[in-house]
Design an enzyme around this catalytic site. Structure first.
Site, PDB file in Angstrom:
ATOM      1  N   LYS A 170      -3.111 -14.967  -0.739  1.00 54.33           N
ATOM      2  CA  LYS A 170      -3.248 -15.807  -1.924  1.00 54.33           C
ATOM      3  C   LYS A 170      -2.387 -15.295  -3.065  1.00 54.33           C
ATOM      4  O   LYS A 170      -1.873 -16.056  -3.864  1.00 54.33           O
ATOM      5  CB  LYS A 170      -4.713 -15.851  -2.368  1.00 54.33           C
ATOM      6  CG  LYS A 170      -5.497 -16.945  -1.687  1.00 54.33           C
ATOM      7  CD  LYS A 170      -6.969 -16.804  -1.931  1.00 54.33           C
ATOM      8  CE  LYS A 170      -7.589 -15.977  -0.837  1.00 54.33           C
ATOM      9  NZ  LYS A 170      -9.030 -15.787  -0.920  1.00 54.33           N
ATOM     10  N   LYS A 217       0.156  -3.642  -4.164  1.00 55.98           N
ATOM     11  CA  LYS A 217      -0.479  -4.395  -5.253  1.00 55.98           C
ATOM     12  C   LYS A 217       0.073  -3.954  -6.601  1.00 55.98           C
ATOM     13  O   LYS A 217       0.253  -4.769  -7.504  1.00 55.98           O
ATOM     14  CB  LYS A 217      -2.001  -4.254  -5.195  1.00 55.98           C
ATOM     15  CG  LYS A 217      -2.586  -4.988  -4.003  1.00 55.98           C
ATOM     16  CD  LYS A 217      -4.057  -5.262  -4.135  1.00 55.98           C
ATOM     17  CE  LYS A 217      -4.517  -6.194  -3.008  1.00 55.98           C
ATOM     18  NZ  LYS A 217      -5.948  -6.369  -2.928  1.00 55.98           N
ATOM     19  N   LYS A 227       3.116 -11.406   4.789  1.00 54.71           N
ATOM     20  CA  LYS A 227       1.763 -11.713   5.259  1.00 54.71           C
ATOM     21  C   LYS A 227       1.179 -12.876   4.458  1.00 54.71           C
ATOM     22  O   LYS A 227       1.386 -12.946   3.248  1.00 54.71           O
ATOM     23  CB  LYS A 227       0.914 -10.445   5.024  1.00 54.71           C
ATOM     24  CG  LYS A 227      -0.509 -10.519   5.466  1.00 54.71           C
ATOM     25  CD  LYS A 227      -1.300  -9.327   4.945  1.00 54.71           C
ATOM     26  CE  LYS A 227      -1.705  -9.524   3.494  1.00 54.71           C
ATOM     27  NZ  LYS A 227      -2.705  -8.579   2.994  1.00 54.71           N
TER      28      LYS A 227
HETATM   29  P1  TYM Z   1      -9.473  -9.505   1.962  1.00 50.32           P
HETATM   30  O1  TYM Z   1     -10.516 -10.122   1.112  1.00 50.32           O
HETATM   31  O2  TYM Z   1      -8.085  -9.411   1.427  1.00 50.32           O
HETATM   32  O3  TYM Z   1      -9.374 -10.270   3.346  1.00 50.32           O
HETATM   33  C1  TYM Z   1     -10.519 -10.564   4.140  1.00 50.32           C
HETATM   34  C2  TYM Z   1     -10.172 -10.416   5.618  1.00 50.32           C
HETATM   35  O4  TYM Z   1      -9.076 -11.250   5.971  1.00 50.32           O
HETATM   36  C3  TYM Z   1      -8.075 -10.492   6.647  1.00 50.32           C
HETATM   37  N1  TYM Z   1      -6.742 -11.038   6.349  1.00 50.32           N
HETATM   38  C4  TYM Z   1      -5.846 -11.372   7.273  1.00 50.32           C
HETATM   39  N2  TYM Z   1      -5.862 -11.324   8.618  1.00 50.32           N
HETATM   40  C5  TYM Z   1      -4.761 -11.757   9.284  1.00 50.32           C
HETATM   41  N3  TYM Z   1      -3.644 -12.241   8.666  1.00 50.32           N
HETATM   42  C6  TYM Z   1      -3.582 -12.303   7.314  1.00 50.32           C
HETATM   43  N4  TYM Z   1      -2.513 -12.805   6.720  1.00 50.32           N
HETATM   44  C7  TYM Z   1      -4.708 -11.859   6.556  1.00 50.32           C
HETATM   45  N5  TYM Z   1      -4.977 -11.798   5.224  1.00 50.32           N
HETATM   46  C8  TYM Z   1      -6.233 -11.287   5.111  1.00 50.32           C
HETATM   47  C9  TYM Z   1      -8.226  -9.077   6.067  1.00 50.32           C
HETATM   48  O5  TYM Z   1      -7.679  -8.100   6.932  1.00 50.32           O
HETATM   49  C10 TYM Z   1      -9.730  -8.975   5.950  1.00 50.32           C
HETATM   50  O6  TYM Z   1     -10.298  -8.588   7.185  1.00 50.32           O
HETATM   51  N6  TYM Z   1     -10.373  -4.606   1.517  1.00 50.32           N
HETATM   52  C11 TYM Z   1     -10.804  -5.846   2.142  1.00 50.32           C
HETATM   53  C12 TYM Z   1     -12.239  -6.205   1.824  1.00 50.32           C
HETATM   54  C13 TYM Z   1     -13.242  -5.148   2.144  1.00 50.32           C
HETATM   55  C14 TYM Z   1     -13.662  -4.753   3.446  1.00 50.32           C
HETATM   56  C15 TYM Z   1     -14.694  -3.779   3.211  1.00 50.32           C
HETATM   57  C16 TYM Z   1     -13.278  -5.102   4.735  1.00 50.32           C
HETATM   58  C17 TYM Z   1     -13.961  -4.450   1.233  1.00 50.32           C
HETATM   59  N7  TYM Z   1     -14.845  -3.629   1.869  1.00 50.32           N
HETATM   60  C18 TYM Z   1     -15.332  -3.181   4.282  1.00 50.32           C
HETATM   61  C19 TYM Z   1     -13.939  -4.492   5.799  1.00 50.32           C
HETATM   62  C20 TYM Z   1     -14.949  -3.541   5.575  1.00 50.32           C
HETATM   63  C21 TYM Z   1      -9.938  -6.971   1.643  1.00 50.32           C
HETATM   64  O7  TYM Z   1      -9.404  -6.914   0.553  1.00 50.32           O
HETATM   65  O8  TYM Z   1      -9.936  -8.059   2.461  1.00 50.32           O
END
Ligand code: TYM
Length: 336
Positions: free
Chosen positions: A203, A113, A200
């Site tokens: 957005k 990031k 990957k």
């Molecule tokens: P975030 O908001 O970026 O994404 C939400 C979920 O979507 C999954 N994901 C994907 N899975 C497969 N292929 C992809 N291209 C892809 N892009 C996103 C992410 O792995 C996620 O499961 N840090 C986390 C949010 C978070 C969280 C937590 C998750 C905050 N606290 C506690 C689990 C437990 C995040 O930024 O996800």
């Protein structure tokens, strides 16, 4: 959480619409797991502050994410908004003291990031919130004593850190207090961008890199049609782009088409246009009912907002209990 079921926790950032990676890598699984476990799912608005954002959009995006999760089939009673449960931030502070600077420095998502921000502006402001973010994630997970965390593969390192934090806390304060959370992955735990299958789906790469499951049908079809297939690494092997399309096709539930097109590939007869056609049909069919529910939900926003305020208040009771116990163990004052 008084029954014998295991606890599941996961969360998503309110950064716009749910894309195909979010849905197939995580949210679809969240819905399924609700039948088997005590599930708690959060829209994590505090996390969304760690990258540049506009305050005037955050609240709206948070509600939008809630409505989209409901449309996907997440139950209102399992959903909370992170900022409605301030105990997460308090536990985050406490856990920061059993997490080392070195551990946080090794987080690849922080590095990714940071370089993304610097690519657009070499003097970009990098917040310490972005650096500290994985501690907040550990707090989100540990506060509910989660056994399982359904996420995409990109969260693997954060999950490992959460386990290390739990272990160090238990060791330091002399009690097996926190559960060691395990990730749960789907078969499509890493969906790649259709425009650049080396990256990957996300957005932050820009509009053409992600498929918005709430987007219009014509756009979805167009994106699939122009998906990159051969990236020059073929040699009889399946390229990353084609493998991604096959993975997506399987995830849409079109098993028969997947099987017959796989045979075409093995026999060297695969027409990419056939694969893309089947995939576009599969995606449109998968998104249709979700979009219909989204429209219904949008017509009753007020009612759903009230439900989420209530569910957040209920879920907060669990978080508050954990925090009370953590304060006892760590020598911090409890107000009562
Ligand atoms: P975030 O908001 O970026 O994404 C939400 C979920 O979507 C999954 N994901 C994907 N899975 C497969 N292929 C992809 N291209 C892809 N892009 C996103 C992410 O792995 C996620 O499961 N840090 C986390 C949010 C978070 C969280 C937590 C998750 C905050 N606290 C506690 C689990 C437990 C995040 O930024 O996800």
């Amino acid at each position: 959480m008084s029954n014998n079921k295991k606890n599941v926790l996961s969360a998503i950032q309110p950064t716009g619409d749910i894309h195909l990676g979010n849905y197939l890598g995580a949210v679809k699984n969240w819905v399924r797991l609700q039948e088997m476990y005590n599930c708690t799912y959060g829209v994590v608005d505090y996390h969304a502050m760690t990258m540049p954002y506009k305050a005037k959009n955050l609240r709206e995006n948070t509600w939008k994410m809630i409505f989209q999760l409901l449309a996907c089939g997440v139950k209102a009673e399992n959903l909370f908004i992170q900022s409605m449960i301030p105990e997460h931030a308090e536990l985050c502070w406490i856990l920061g003291n059993v997490c080392s600077y070195g551990e946080l420095s090794r987080m690849t998502q922080f590095k990714d990031k940071t370089s993304q921000l610097k690519d657009t502006d070499k003097d970009a402001f990098i917040s310490s919130g972005l650096f500290y973010y994985p501690v907040m994630q550990a707090a989100d997970i540990l506060i509910y004593h989660a056994d399982f965390v359904p996420v995409g593969k990109d969260q693997e390192q954060h999950l490992e850190l959460s386990r290390n934090i739990a272990q160090r806390f238990n060791h330091q304060f002399g009690k097996e207090y926190f559960t060691h959370p395990e990730p749960l992955y789907t078969e499509s735990a890493k969906i790649m961008s259709l425009a650049n299958p080396e990256k990957k789906m996300s957005k932050s790469l820009g509009e053409k890199h992600y498929v918005n499951i709430f987007g219009d049908e014509a756009r979805i079809r167009k994106q699939v049609k122009s998906a990159v297939t051969d990236t020059g690494d073929s040699n009889g092997e399946m390229s990353t782009g084609v493998a991604n399309l096959f993975a997506l096709l399987k995830a849409t539930g079109r098993e028969a088409a997947h099987a017959s097109l796989s045979i075409d590939f093995t026999e060297g007869n695969l027409k990419y246009s056939d694969l893309k056609h089947e995939l576009a049909e599969g995606l449109v069919a998968m998104c249709q009912p979700i979009k219909e529910r989204y429209t219904e939900i949008n017509n009753n926003k007020k009612e759903y907002k009230n439900q989420i305020k209530q569910s957040s208040a209920e879920i907060r009771k669990v978080a508050a209990q954990t925090l009370r116990e953590v304060k006892e163990l760590t020598g911090i004052m409890n107000a009562k």
